[in-house]
Design a protein around this motif. Structure first.
Motif, PDB file in Angstrom:
ATOM      1  N   TYR A 161       4.330   8.690  -8.195  1.00  0.00           N
ATOM      2  CA  TYR A 161       4.939   8.891  -6.892  1.00  0.00           C
ATOM      3  C   TYR A 161       5.936   7.750  -6.693  1.00  0.00           C
ATOM      4  CZ  TYR A 161       1.238  12.054  -4.983  1.00  0.00           C
ATOM      5  OH  TYR A 161       0.379  13.101  -4.721  1.00  0.00           O
ATOM      6  N   TYR A 179       8.064   6.391  -3.576  1.00  0.00           N
ATOM      7  CA  TYR A 179       8.125   6.611  -2.137  1.00  0.00           C
ATOM      8  C   TYR A 179       9.549   6.579  -1.595  1.00  0.00           C
ATOM      9  CZ  TYR A 179       3.106   5.698  -2.317  1.00  0.00           C
ATOM     10  OH  TYR A 179       1.771   5.729  -2.620  1.00  0.00           O
ATOM     11  N   ARG A 181       3.392   6.264   5.870  1.00  0.00           N
ATOM     12  CA  ARG A 181       2.308   6.208   4.876  1.00  0.00           C
ATOM     13  C   ARG A 181       1.058   5.564   5.480  1.00  0.00           C
ATOM     14  NH1 ARG A 181       6.435   4.267   1.655  1.00  0.00           N
ATOM     15  NH2 ARG A 181       5.345   2.300   1.343  1.00  0.00           N
ATOM     16  N   HIS A 223      -0.766   8.121   7.537  1.00  0.00           N
ATOM     17  CA  HIS A 223      -1.383   9.226   6.799  1.00  0.00           C
ATOM     18  C   HIS A 223      -2.243   8.776   5.609  1.00  0.00           C
ATOM     19  CE1 HIS A 223       0.636  12.217   9.191  1.00  0.00           C
ATOM     20  NE2 HIS A 223       1.728  11.474   9.101  1.00  0.00           N
ATOM     21  N   ARG A 224      -2.351   7.458   5.395  1.00  0.00           N
ATOM     22  CA  ARG A 224      -3.122   6.950   4.256  1.00  0.00           C
ATOM     23  C   ARG A 224      -4.588   7.399   4.282  1.00  0.00           C
ATOM     24  NH1 ARG A 224      -1.204   2.339   4.074  1.00  0.00           N
ATOM     25  NH2 ARG A 224       0.238   2.808   2.388  1.00  0.00           N
ATOM     26  N   HIS A 228      -4.584  10.883   3.036  1.00  0.00           N
ATOM     27  CA  HIS A 228      -4.157  10.867   1.630  1.00  0.00           C
ATOM     28  C   HIS A 228      -5.326  10.469   0.740  1.00  0.00           C
ATOM     29  CE1 HIS A 228      -1.954   9.656  -1.991  1.00  0.00           C
ATOM     30  NE2 HIS A 228      -2.420   8.424  -1.822  1.00  0.00           N
ATOM     31  N   ARG A 229      -6.047   9.429   1.131  1.00  0.00           N
ATOM     32  CA  ARG A 229      -7.189   8.983   0.319  1.00  0.00           C
ATOM     33  C   ARG A 229      -8.322  10.002   0.337  1.00  0.00           C
ATOM     34  NH1 ARG A 229      -6.973   2.435   1.198  1.00  0.00           N
ATOM     35  NH2 ARG A 229      -5.186   2.155  -0.186  1.00  0.00           N
ATOM     36  N   PHE A 273      -7.798  13.215   0.573  1.00  0.00           N
ATOM     37  CA  PHE A 273      -7.282  14.233  -0.340  1.00  0.00           C
ATOM     38  C   PHE A 273      -7.578  13.842  -1.787  1.00  0.00           C
ATOM     39  CE2 PHE A 273      -3.807  15.344  -3.220  1.00  0.00           C
ATOM     40  CZ  PHE A 273      -3.866  16.739  -3.179  1.00  0.00           C
ATOM     41  N   ASP A 292      -0.956  17.176  -0.744  1.00  0.00           N
ATOM     42  CA  ASP A 292      -1.218  15.766  -0.427  1.00  0.00           C
ATOM     43  C   ASP A 292      -0.526  15.441   0.897  1.00  0.00           C
ATOM     44  OD1 ASP A 292      -1.198  12.947  -0.232  1.00  0.00           O
ATOM     45  OD2 ASP A 292      -0.959  12.696  -2.390  1.00  0.00           O
ATOM     46  N   PRO A 293      -1.221  14.820   1.840  1.00  0.00           N
ATOM     47  CA  PRO A 293      -0.589  14.452   3.113  1.00  0.00           C
ATOM     48  C   PRO A 293       0.679  13.610   2.947  1.00  0.00           C
ATOM     49  CG  PRO A 293      -2.944  14.290   3.321  1.00  0.00           C
ATOM     50  CD  PRO A 293      -2.663  14.558   1.861  1.00  0.00           C
ATOM     51  N   PHE A 294       0.766  12.788   1.900  1.00  0.00           N
ATOM     52  CA  PHE A 294       1.996  12.036   1.665  1.00  0.00           C
ATOM     53  C   PHE A 294       3.146  12.993   1.342  1.00  0.00           C
ATOM     54  CE2 PHE A 294       0.531   7.467   0.379  1.00  0.00           C
ATOM     55  CZ  PHE A 294       0.015   7.276   1.646  1.00  0.00           C
TER      56      PHE A 294
END
Length: 109
Positions: free
Chosen positions: A18, A20, A28, A31-32, A35-36, A38, A82-84
């Motif tokens: 990835y 960014y 980030r 939404h971390r 993301h984690r 996920f 992925d939320p990211f």
């Protein structure tokens, strides 16, 4: 194959990078946790996709994920959730099939 038996899919390991989007640190950060969560959900289940290892680059420019998957297409479809990715923080997503021949991850080859 009888009832109750799980069919094992042939697996490949992919190095996923990835990169960014610049100046998205606050997005980030927001939404971390999702993301984690996920990433924690990437366990070998019916689709055969399983996280081997992941972590951010120290300079904050991106991350490296090692993921076992039956195909690059299946992995790309999953990573789109992925939320990211959903929240536009990934400028470049690069997937390369990788063969860990020696070392601690060699059993994934």
């Amino acid at each position: 194959m009888g009832p109750g038996r799980i069919m094992l899919l042939p697996m490949s390991v992919f190095a996923v990078e990835y990169v960014y989007v610049a100046d998205t640190e606050s997005i980030r950060d927001e939404h971390r946790p999702a993301h984690r969560e996920f990433l924690a959900g990437l366990v070998a289940d019916s689709d055969g996709i399983a996280l081997v290892a992941s972590g951010p680059y120290v300079d904050g420019s991106g991350a490296l994920l090692l993921i076992a998957a039956p195909s690059q297409a299946a992995l790309a479809e999953r990573l789109a959730k992925d939320p990211f990715a959903i929240n536009g923080t990934i400028a470049v997503l690069r997937m390369t099939e990788w063969s860990p021949v020696t070392g601690e991850l060699a059993h994934h080859a």
